[in-house]
Design an enzyme around this catalytic site. Sequence first.
Site, PDB file in Angstrom:
ATOM      1  CG  HIS A  13       6.136  36.247  -7.339  1.00 16.56           C
ATOM      2  ND1 HIS A  13       6.371  37.333  -6.517  1.00 16.56           N
ATOM      3  CD2 HIS A  13       7.324  35.605  -7.438  1.00 16.56           C
ATOM      4  CE1 HIS A  13       7.631  37.358  -6.144  1.00 16.56           C
ATOM      5  NE2 HIS A  13       8.241  36.311  -6.671  1.00 16.56           N
ATOM      6  CD  GLU A  20       7.196  39.505 -19.784  1.00 15.42           C
ATOM      7  OE1 GLU A  20       7.293  38.263 -19.687  1.00 15.42           O
ATOM      8  OE2 GLU A  20       7.679  40.299 -18.946  1.00 15.42           O
TER       9      GLU A  20
END
Length: 321
Positions: A248, A157
């Site tokens: 995160h 990604e």
Amino acid sequence: MSKLIPRDLQSIQAFIFERLLNEDPSARSLALLGTFPIKLDDHHRAPAILRIEKTPFAAELAQSLSSDLLHEVKCIENNDIYTWLLGWFNRKENAPDVKINIIFPATEVHIRKYSAQTTCMIRETPELFHKIVKPYIDKIPPSRTQWVEDILSGKSESHKVLHRDGTKFGYVILPDMKWDLTTLSSLYLVAISSCRDIKCLRDLRKQHISMLRGVQHEASRIVKERWGLESGGLRFFIHYQPSYYHFHVHIVNANYCGLMGMCVGQAHLLDDVISLLEIDSDTGPFILERMTLTYGLGEQHGLFESMNAGQERLREISSDL
């Protein structure tokens, strides 16, 4: 022959349905359990989860919804000024009908996570965290977050990364897989810390404030430059318990409220967390270690049985006071 990656129609049609895991009418989604062959045209198969959800309408399609996209309609009912119809769309490249998320091969943990389940509110004291939750986190194999490591290393990604901070408490910002990459009203980004020792909310310390403020600043800058969303147009939050134990931050359009993970009982606003850290001590014990946290926990979660059992002891203590 290489491992099957279900990325086109032919490979997805190899999916064999076994059972429905969950249906969510509010999110207009279905979670299906089945199998894919390990390799295309192979008899050896592995579990897979397909999560299929209706895509949101893009604002730029508003003018052509009735004149261009609609292929057929059927009237259900009419009452005075109100009329209800079913409609079918023409196929249009820039207006897909559904978004499909695939987990393959899926583990038992994935299957439990995406299964319909009852949620119970849990009070997690510091004692329960150290006795039950922390050992649970420490036993999670590194393979469960290998996909995160691949993002941080640039193996996966890399073309989607919007910002990469290479400092001591660094992070990357990129679109979350829940976003269709098109519809601004459902914009969803994620900032993933490059610090492996920050597993969850309770691991945050005063020294991490600069990282958290950096996430706010860079995400706001990127979204304004790329999509024109002004200051105050984003909501930043942290999950506890999180879906994976590598720290995160979730970043969404402030007007987007459609997911359970944004509800009280799981989402903690980043500004509130920063404020707590600002009044924290420099030497410890630290404030997020000392707090009792209350959250919703699904009955399929790996922590559910032990944490639910721990609630009885808390009730006994409360009744004695």
